[in-house]
Motif scaffolding. Structure first.
Motif, PDB file in Angstrom:
ATOM      1  N   HIS A 169       0.930  -1.054   0.046  1.00  0.00           N
ATOM      2  CA  HIS A 169      -0.065  -0.198  -0.005  1.00  0.00           C
ATOM      3  C   HIS A 169       0.832   1.294  -0.024  1.00  0.00           C
ATOM      4  O   HIS A 169       0.629   2.302  -0.798  1.00  0.00           O
ATOM      5  N   GLU A 170       1.846   1.092   0.592  1.00  0.00           N
ATOM      6  CA  GLU A 170       2.727   2.471   0.800  1.00  0.00           C
ATOM      7  C   GLU A 170       3.569   2.505  -0.639  1.00  0.00           C
ATOM      8  O   GLU A 170       3.918   3.785  -0.952  1.00  0.00           O
ATOM      9  N   LEU A 171       3.837   1.505  -1.315  1.00  0.00           N
ATOM     10  CA  LEU A 171       4.376   1.660  -2.700  1.00  0.00           C
ATOM     11  C   LEU A 171       3.121   1.902  -3.711  1.00  0.00           C
ATOM     12  O   LEU A 171       3.717   2.202  -4.845  1.00  0.00           O
ATOM     13  N   GLY A 172       1.993   2.281  -3.447  1.00  0.00           N
ATOM     14  CA  GLY A 172       1.091   2.826  -4.206  1.00  0.00           C
ATOM     15  C   GLY A 172       0.208   1.646  -4.811  1.00  0.00           C
ATOM     16  O   GLY A 172      -0.800   2.004  -5.740  1.00  0.00           O
ATOM     17  N   HIS A 173       0.344   0.405  -4.505  1.00  0.00           N
ATOM     18  CA  HIS A 173      -0.258  -0.479  -5.019  1.00  0.00           C
ATOM     19  C   HIS A 173      -2.093  -0.519  -4.204  1.00  0.00           C
ATOM     20  O   HIS A 173      -1.988  -0.641  -3.201  1.00  0.00           O
ATOM     21  N   ARG A 174      -2.863  -0.636  -5.266  1.00  0.00           N
ATOM     22  CA  ARG A 174      -4.330  -0.372  -4.605  1.00  0.00           C
ATOM     23  C   ARG A 174      -4.980  -1.705  -5.075  1.00  0.00           C
ATOM     24  O   ARG A 174      -6.197  -2.070  -4.470  1.00  0.00           O
ATOM     25  N   ARG A 175      -4.593  -2.520  -5.987  1.00  0.00           N
ATOM     26  CA  ARG A 175      -5.329  -3.672  -6.506  1.00  0.00           C
ATOM     27  C   ARG A 175      -4.017  -4.835  -6.173  1.00  0.00           C
ATOM     28  O   ARG A 175      -3.164  -4.927  -6.958  1.00  0.00           O
ATOM     29  N   ILE A 176      -4.267  -5.886  -5.148  1.00  0.00           N
ATOM     30  CA  ILE A 176      -3.270  -6.800  -4.819  1.00  0.00           C
ATOM     31  C   ILE A 176      -3.829  -8.216  -4.781  1.00  0.00           C
ATOM     32  O   ILE A 176      -5.002  -8.237  -4.327  1.00  0.00           O
ATOM     33  N   GLY A 177      -3.217  -8.862  -5.367  1.00  0.00           N
ATOM     34  CA  GLY A 177      -3.677 -10.415  -5.770  1.00  0.00           C
ATOM     35  C   GLY A 177      -3.317 -11.179  -4.684  1.00  0.00           C
ATOM     36  O   GLY A 177      -2.146 -10.767  -3.836  1.00  0.00           O
ATOM     37  N   PHE A 178      -3.747 -12.447  -4.275  1.00  0.00           N
ATOM     38  CA  PHE A 178      -3.097 -13.489  -3.500  1.00  0.00           C
ATOM     39  C   PHE A 178      -3.155 -14.920  -4.043  1.00  0.00           C
ATOM     40  O   PHE A 178      -4.008 -15.097  -4.664  1.00  0.00           O
ATOM     41  N   ASN A 232      -6.510 -13.068 -18.511  1.00  0.00           N
ATOM     42  CA  ASN A 232      -6.629 -11.629 -18.312  1.00  0.00           C
ATOM     43  C   ASN A 232      -5.967 -10.656 -19.447  1.00  0.00           C
ATOM     44  O   ASN A 232      -5.546  -9.266 -19.033  1.00  0.00           O
ATOM     45  N   ARG A 233      -5.476 -11.191 -20.567  1.00  0.00           N
ATOM     46  CA  ARG A 233      -4.701 -10.520 -21.479  1.00  0.00           C
ATOM     47  C   ARG A 233      -5.658  -9.446 -22.089  1.00  0.00           C
ATOM     48  O   ARG A 233      -6.649  -9.489 -22.439  1.00  0.00           O
ATOM     49  N   GLY A 234      -5.038  -8.122 -22.011  1.00  0.00           N
ATOM     50  CA  GLY A 234      -5.873  -6.760 -22.150  1.00  0.00           C
ATOM     51  C   GLY A 234      -6.673  -6.295 -21.322  1.00  0.00           C
ATOM     52  O   GLY A 234      -7.350  -5.230 -21.587  1.00  0.00           O
ATOM     53  N   ARG A 235      -6.752  -6.862 -19.959  1.00  0.00           N
ATOM     54  CA  ARG A 235      -7.511  -6.214 -19.077  1.00  0.00           C
ATOM     55  C   ARG A 235      -6.604  -5.836 -18.050  1.00  0.00           C
ATOM     56  O   ARG A 235      -5.472  -6.070 -18.013  1.00  0.00           O
ATOM     57  N   LYS A 236      -7.412  -5.220 -17.313  1.00  0.00           N
ATOM     58  CA  LYS A 236      -6.658  -4.718 -15.809  1.00  0.00           C
ATOM     59  C   LYS A 236      -6.466  -5.797 -14.925  1.00  0.00           C
ATOM     60  O   LYS A 236      -7.276  -6.553 -14.898  1.00  0.00           O
ATOM     61  N   ILE A 237      -5.090  -5.648 -14.567  1.00  0.00           N
ATOM     62  CA  ILE A 237      -4.795  -6.737 -13.608  1.00  0.00           C
ATOM     63  C   ILE A 237      -4.087  -6.260 -12.047  1.00  0.00           C
ATOM     64  O   ILE A 237      -3.887  -5.124 -12.122  1.00  0.00           O
ATOM     65  N   ALA A 238      -4.011  -7.118 -11.172  1.00  0.00           N
ATOM     66  CA  ALA A 238      -3.352  -6.674  -9.912  1.00  0.00           C
ATOM     67  C   ALA A 238      -1.925  -6.289 -10.244  1.00  0.00           C
ATOM     68  O   ALA A 238      -1.475  -6.850 -11.200  1.00  0.00           O
ATOM     69  N   THR A 239      -1.588  -5.101  -9.506  1.00  0.00           N
ATOM     70  CA  THR A 239      -0.182  -4.681  -9.813  1.00  0.00           C
ATOM     71  C   THR A 239       0.814  -5.557  -8.653  1.00  0.00           C
ATOM     72  O   THR A 239       2.004  -5.144  -8.801  1.00  0.00           O
ATOM     73  N   ALA A 240       0.231  -6.145  -7.795  1.00  0.00           N
ATOM     74  CA  ALA A 240       1.074  -6.707  -6.928  1.00  0.00           C
ATOM     75  C   ALA A 240       0.451  -7.988  -6.382  1.00  0.00           C
ATOM     76  O   ALA A 240      -0.662  -8.261  -6.572  1.00  0.00           O
ATOM     77  N   PHE A 241       1.226  -9.323  -6.366  1.00  0.00           N
ATOM     78  CA  PHE A 241       0.833 -10.405  -5.808  1.00  0.00           C
ATOM     79  C   PHE A 241       1.551 -10.892  -4.492  1.00  0.00           C
ATOM     80  O   PHE A 241       2.712 -10.814  -4.473  1.00  0.00           O
ATOM     81  N   TYR A 242       0.585 -11.101  -3.513  1.00  0.00           N
ATOM     82  CA  TYR A 242       1.420 -11.861  -2.337  1.00  0.00           C
ATOM     83  C   TYR A 242       1.099 -13.190  -2.389  1.00  0.00           C
ATOM     84  O   TYR A 242      -0.025 -13.814  -2.484  1.00  0.00           O
ATOM     85  N   CYS A 243       2.231 -14.031  -2.003  1.00  0.00           N
ATOM     86  CA  CYS A 243       2.084 -15.630  -2.490  1.00  0.00           C
ATOM     87  C   CYS A 243       2.173 -16.107  -0.966  1.00  0.00           C
ATOM     88  O   CYS A 243       3.102 -15.709  -0.080  1.00  0.00           O
ATOM     89  N   ALA A 244       1.405 -17.250  -0.662  1.00  0.00           N
ATOM     90  CA  ALA A 244       1.387 -17.713   0.678  1.00  0.00           C
ATOM     91  C   ALA A 244       2.702 -18.401   1.098  1.00  0.00           C
ATOM     92  O   ALA A 244       2.800 -18.462   2.237  1.00  0.00           O
TER      93      ALA A 244
END
Length: 338
Positions: A169-178, A232-244
């Motif tokens: 969040h501090e790095l500006g990510h607002r869409r985060i995947g998991f 999701n080719r051509g679509r908006k996607i998460a800018t970051a992913f958190y992996c378990a």
């Protein structure tokens, strides 16, 4: 034919106490010793010669029961356990369980060759652990049981997840995947719960399509990320992913590279565990450091105390975790792949 469990029940003591008496250990008081010997005589108990010979050869044994010893995750854990046990005159026996063979653990324990158990596998159910604890001291690493006979050492999974979301969040990510871990583990559930809780706290939405299935393996990270990017080719996607975990993140990194994207320029990645490889891959992985050596050494210390009957002196422990920021996270990138 009477078993050592029958002797323990008649004498009103644990199986390990009977074992100590029959092996002429000086740990047991004379009154208890005589009680055990009397019970054994009444039942005409004949010791298991294999178990006694193994006990005599190996001396004091503690068993670590896990699903499998696979990957770098277990290296530090086992070393932490071994270092403490060896200093205390004990040896470590690792027992790997199999799916749908939970009864095998009970059969193994009937040989009475171990003095205590450290358990870290979803294959062994909580009700079984409760049963084992009536005969053996038990320390769990993957759950907390409301039992006077079982103690646990856990880590702050939810706290670690919060730190990951805060950092992104501090790095500006607002869409985060998991990318999730194995469904049947408490670690996986807590990390995902911590993730969703932190997202809510920072006012961020969890997009259902950005939550991918995994099983803590590199291959699951690679396949789930490949499928996500292709779908999701051509679509908006998460800018970051958190992996378990880190292995999942390493697999996801390979998929991102294969797709022609870059980490962290296009997608930031975060793992969990801080395995040794995470600091050697390119880019070096931002991750949550799980103190595996400390986890193992504390579990061993706790178990030794329980073996000596010091239950009142041992409490459940929850270890803190630390976010380690490396090169795989950066400022939020664009949200569309052409």
């Amino acid at each position: 034919m009477a078993t050592i469990k029958d002797v323990a029940k008649l004498a009103g003591v644990s199986i390990s106490t009977v074992s100590y008496v029959l092996n002429n250990s000086n740990r047991i008081g004379e009154e208890t010793r005589q009680k055990v010997l009397k019970a054994a005589k009444e039942l005409n108990y004949v010791p298991n010669t294999f178990a006694r010979s193994l006990k005599k050869e190996k001396y004091d044994l503690v068993s670590l029961i896990v699903h499998e010893i696979k990957g770098p995750f277990y290296d530090s854990l086992v070393k932490g356990i071994q270092d403490v046990l060896h200093n205390m005159g004990y040896n470590l026996l690792i027992y790997c369980t199999l799916e749908n063979r939970r009864q095998d653990v009970a059969k193994f324990l009937k040989n009475d060759i171990v003095d205590g158990l450290i358990i870290m596998t979803p294959t062994v159910k909580s009700e079984d652990i409760e049963g084992f604890s009536r005969d053996f001291p038990v320390v769990t690493l993957d759950r907390v049981l409301k039992s006077e006979r079982v103690r646990s050492v856990r880590i702050g999974n939810e706290r670690g997840s919060y730190e990951v979301v805060r950092h992104l969040h501090e790095l500006g990510h607002r869409r985060i995947g998991f990318i999730k871990g194995s469904k049947d583990t408490l670690d996986a559930r807590e990390r995902y719960s911590g993730f969703t809780g932190a997202m809510k706290k920072f006012g961020l939405n969890v997009v259902a399509g950005d939550v991918l299935e995994g099983d803590f393996t590199e291959e699951s990270g690679r396949s789930s990320m490949s499928g996500y990017l292709e779908a999701n080719r051509g679509r908006k996607i998460a800018t970051a992913f958190y992996c378990a975990n880190d292995e999942t993140a390493i697999g996801a990194l390979k998929a991102i590279n294969e797709y022609g994207l870059r980490v962290p320029e296009d997608i930031s990645l975060v793992g969990f565990d801080d395995i040794e490889l995470s600091s050697y891959i390119t880019p070096k992985l931002t991750t949550v450091r799980r103190p595996m050596y400390q986890l193992g050494s504390l579990a061993a210390h706790m178990l030794i105390s329980l073996i000596f009957g010091k239950y009142d002196e041992v409490s459940n422990i929850n270890l803190d975790v630390t976010l380690v920021v490396r090169d795989s996270t950066g400022r939020a990138a664009h949200e569309e792949i052409e």
